[in-house]
Design a protein around this motif. Structure first.
Motif, short mmCIF file in Angstrom:
data_model
loop_
_atom_site.label_atom_id
_atom_site.label_comp_id
_atom_site.label_asym_id
_atom_site.label_seq_id
_atom_site.Cartn_x
_atom_site.Cartn_y
_atom_site.Cartn_z
N GLN A 30 41.81 38.56 36.38
CA GLN A 30 41.28 37.24 36.03
C GLN A 30 42.09 36.13 36.69
N LEU A 31 43.41 36.28 36.69
CA LEU A 31 44.25 35.29 37.35
C LEU A 31 44.01 35.30 38.86
N GLY A 32 43.83 36.48 39.43
CA GLY A 32 43.55 36.58 40.86
C GLY A 32 42.24 35.90 41.23
N ALA A 33 41.20 36.10 40.41
CA ALA A 33 39.91 35.47 40.67
C ALA A 33 40.01 33.95 40.54
N PHE A 34 40.72 33.50 39.52
CA PHE A 34 40.94 32.06 39.32
C PHE A 34 41.66 31.46 40.51
N ALA A 35 42.73 32.11 40.96
CA ALA A 35 43.52 31.60 42.08
C ALA A 35 42.69 31.55 43.36
N ALA A 36 41.94 32.60 43.62
CA ALA A 36 41.12 32.64 44.84
C ALA A 36 40.05 31.56 44.81
N HIS A 37 39.47 31.33 43.64
CA HIS A 37 38.46 30.28 43.52
C HIS A 37 39.06 28.91 43.84
N CYS A 38 40.23 28.62 43.25
CA CYS A 38 40.87 27.33 43.48
C CYS A 38 41.31 27.18 44.93
N ALA A 39 41.75 28.28 45.55
CA ALA A 39 42.14 28.22 46.95
C ALA A 39 40.97 27.82 47.83
N GLU A 40 39.77 28.26 47.46
CA GLU A 40 38.58 27.95 48.25
C GLU A 40 37.96 26.61 47.90
N HIS A 41 37.92 26.29 46.60
CA HIS A 41 37.16 25.14 46.14
C HIS A 41 37.99 23.94 45.72
N GLY A 187 58.27 32.40 36.41
CA GLY A 187 58.32 31.64 37.66
C GLY A 187 58.11 32.51 38.87
N ALA A 188 58.62 33.73 38.83
CA ALA A 188 58.39 34.66 39.94
C ALA A 188 56.91 34.97 40.08
N MET A 189 56.23 35.15 38.95
CA MET A 189 54.80 35.47 38.98
C MET A 189 53.99 34.28 39.51
N GLY A 190 54.33 33.08 39.07
CA GLY A 190 53.66 31.91 39.61
C GLY A 190 53.95 31.70 41.08
N SER A 191 55.18 31.99 41.47
CA SER A 191 55.58 31.84 42.87
C SER A 191 54.78 32.76 43.79
N THR A 192 54.53 33.98 43.34
CA THR A 192 53.80 34.90 44.22
C THR A 192 52.35 34.51 44.36
N VAL A 193 51.77 33.95 43.31
CA VAL A 193 50.39 33.46 43.42
C VAL A 193 50.33 32.31 44.43
N ALA A 194 51.30 31.39 44.33
CA ALA A 194 51.33 30.27 45.27
C ALA A 194 51.52 30.76 46.70
N ALA A 195 52.46 31.66 46.90
CA ALA A 195 52.70 32.19 48.25
C ALA A 195 51.49 32.94 48.78
N ALA A 196 50.85 33.72 47.91
CA ALA A 196 49.69 34.50 48.32
C ALA A 196 48.56 33.60 48.81
N ILE A 197 48.35 32.48 48.13
CA ILE A 197 47.32 31.53 48.58
C ILE A 197 47.68 30.99 49.96
N CYS A 198 48.94 30.63 50.15
CA CYS A 198 49.37 30.10 51.46
C CYS A 198 49.18 31.12 52.57
N TYR A 199 49.35 32.40 52.24
CA TYR A 199 49.17 33.45 53.24
C TYR A 199 47.71 33.90 53.38
N GLY A 200 46.82 33.28 52.60
CA GLY A 200 45.40 33.56 52.76
C GLY A 200 44.90 34.81 52.08
N LEU A 201 45.62 35.33 51.08
CA LEU A 201 45.16 36.53 50.38
C LEU A 201 43.97 36.20 49.51
N ASP A 202 43.07 37.18 49.35
CA ASP A 202 41.90 37.00 48.48
C ASP A 202 42.25 37.38 47.04
N ALA A 203 41.24 37.40 46.17
CA ALA A 203 41.48 37.68 44.75
C ALA A 203 42.18 39.02 44.55
N GLU A 204 41.73 40.03 45.28
CA GLU A 204 42.35 41.35 45.14
C GLU A 204 43.80 41.31 45.62
#
Length: 499
Positions: A30-41, A187-204
């Motif tokens: 669910q967090l992955g889907a949310f993050a990917a949505h925000c990265a796109e929209h 903070g580590a968990m939030g950091s990886t979501v932020a980094a993953a968006i910057c690197y262009g990772l999708d929800a998965e």
């Protein structure tokens, strides 16, 4: 217009702290889907504006932290590692690899106890998430728009995971009850979501990054009790872990989808399964925590801030140090143990660091007044901690448990301060909300002043003003490295010039 994220119909876990998925999306998914949505929209405008403010705050803190010997040690360690020139360390002309840049800037951001705070989880999310996102964004060549979205989502994830460990009945974080530092763990968990968006990772990919980072997230707060400087490393470790995990997922590593709620997952490992999943999913995508995270207007333990404000209010009413006969600082019982016990020690701090955790010193500093937004970094020095005027005032201050404050804590850190004058009057000042939070927000101008004070003597005033303007408008930045470049070269201090 930002499109809000809408979870799948079966994506809201119901029930209790021992939630187990029943075939629907897991919490990490669910967090992955949310993050990917925000990265796109995109993210809401107020959230994006808050990200610009928090990024500026972190960068100023990174500059100011260079006064500490531990900062020189951390930066020296990073430079010894060598590696590819991928990202910026604040105050250093040599570029380093992204994970090491995230580590160094995370250490700098958290070292002065001046970084932002989320309540009631009492964690400091920006000091890890912002350094991780900036390092990954530089490495990936991401725009200001992308890094804004990444920081926003990273902060939201960190806070929601922190709140999943907040027990309303205990009125405290279960992480802290177990001696764990929620700041670096979530903070580590939030950091990886932020980094993953910057690197262009999708929800998965983002879900996988959470799965990897859970094995690296850490933080023990025994140093708060018996000493040591290790806490200054915590946000550096968190930021580094986030960037590293995102990079490894990009190369093909995967993590368990049930990493958060699983039998051997994050919450079982840290909190023995005592967590509240609705804090993660309720209102996800429609209710944002980010704009409500509290900025710190003063460079001291957050519990002391309302006492500083009370001192300033008495000064504005015409009270001078010579008029003070006795002061009683009433605060929540949980905060009294930190800023008022043992009272003999709190009345006689030897160092500026000890003064940052002293209720009596906070009152004295507020009444006398100082720099910054009422008190600044130069008001918490070893010399002023031992200043005779402040010592005389501190000897008259008692810190007590206050019932009214207990009703409000930990959603605010209130103070009810009673002052008796030498001519027999009794005056009361109630400060029930913290400056820098939603009830008393800091303006862009006040945050810019905090930044300029933090970089004073290190950056020329025109350079500081230009950086401030650009970072507050982070969404529109095309070249992040160009914005950070002026922060790599400092004006030499007197001690540096003499070498």
């Amino acid at each position: 217009m930002t499109t809000p994220y809408t979870p799948a119909a079966d994506a809201q876990p119901q029930g209790n702290p021992t939630f187990e998925p029943d075939g629907g999306p897991t919490l990490a998914q669910q967090l992955g889907a949310f993050a990917a949505h925000c990265a796109e929209h995109g993210v809401p405008a107020d959230v994006a504006a808050s990200v610009g403010q928090r990024t500026l705050d972190v960068l100023g803190l990174c500059v100011a932290a260079h006064r500490l010997p531990t900062s020189a040690a951390a930066v020296g360690h990073v430079l010894d590692q060598g590696g590819n020139a991928q990202a910026t360390v604040i105050g250093v002309e040599t570029r380093v690899n992204a994970a090491q840049a995230a580590f160094a800037n995370g250490v700098l951001a958290h070292s002065l106890d001046y970084d932002d705070t989320h309540l009631p989880s009492i964690l400091h999310p920006s000091a890890s998430v912002v350094p991780a996102a900036l390092a990954a964004a530089e490495h990936a060549g991401a725009s200001g728009e992308v890094v804004t979205r990444a920081i926003a989502v990273g902060l939201e994830v960190a806070v929601r995971l922190g709140m999943a460990g907040y027990d309303e009945e205990l009125n405290n974080s279960v992480f802290f009850e177990h001696g764990q530092h929620a700041t670096s763990i979530t903070g580590a968990m939030g950091s990886t979501v932020a980094a993953a968006i910057c690197y262009g990772l999708d929800a998965e990919g983002i879900t996988n990054a959470l799965g990897l980072t859970a094995s690296m997230a850490s933080g023990v707060i025994e140093a708060n009790r018996t000493g040591g400087t290790v806490k200054r490393l915590h946000c550096g470790f968190a930021a580094q872990a986030g960037v590293t995990a995102a990079q490894l997922v990009k190369r093909g590593f995967t993590g368990p989808p049930t990493v958060l709620e699983g039998r051997f997952g994050f919450f079982q490992g840290w909190l023995h399964g005592q967590f509240f999943p609705e804090a993660i999913t309720s209102g996800l995508g429609t209710e944002w925590s980010v704009p409500g995270i509290f900025f710190k207007p003063y460079p001291a333990n957050h519990f002391t801030h309302t006492t500083v404000d009370a001192g300033r209010a008495f000064a504005a009413a015409g009270i001078t140090p010579e008029m003070v006969a006795e002061v009683t600082v009433g605060v929540a019982g949980s905060t009294a143990r930190t800023i008022g016990e043992p009272i003999e020690v709190k009345r006689t701090p030897v160092t500026g660091y000890q003064a940052q955790f002293s209720g009596p010193y906070a009152f004295a500093a507020g009444l006398i007044g100082g720099g910054g937004l009422a008190t600044g970094l130069d008001d918490y020095t070893d010399e002023l901690a031992q200043d005779p005027l402040r010592r005389e005032l501190m000897s008259k201050v008692t810190v007590v448990d206050n019932a009214e404050c207990n009703e409000i804590y930990p959603f605010q850190f209130p103070a009810v301060v009673t002052l008796k004058t030498t001519d027999g009057r009794e005056l009361v000042e109630k400060v029930l909300t913290n400056r820098g939070g939603p009830a008393r927000p800091l303006s862009d101008a006040e945050l810019a002043k905090k930044f300029s004070d933090n970089v004073a003597g290190r950056l020329a005033s025109d350079v500081a003003a230009k950086v401030s303007t650009e970072v507050l408008a982070l969404q529109g930045v095309a070249d992040l490295s160009a914005v950070l470049a002026p922060l790599t070269t400092f004006i030499p201090t007197d001690s540096e010039e003499s070498k």
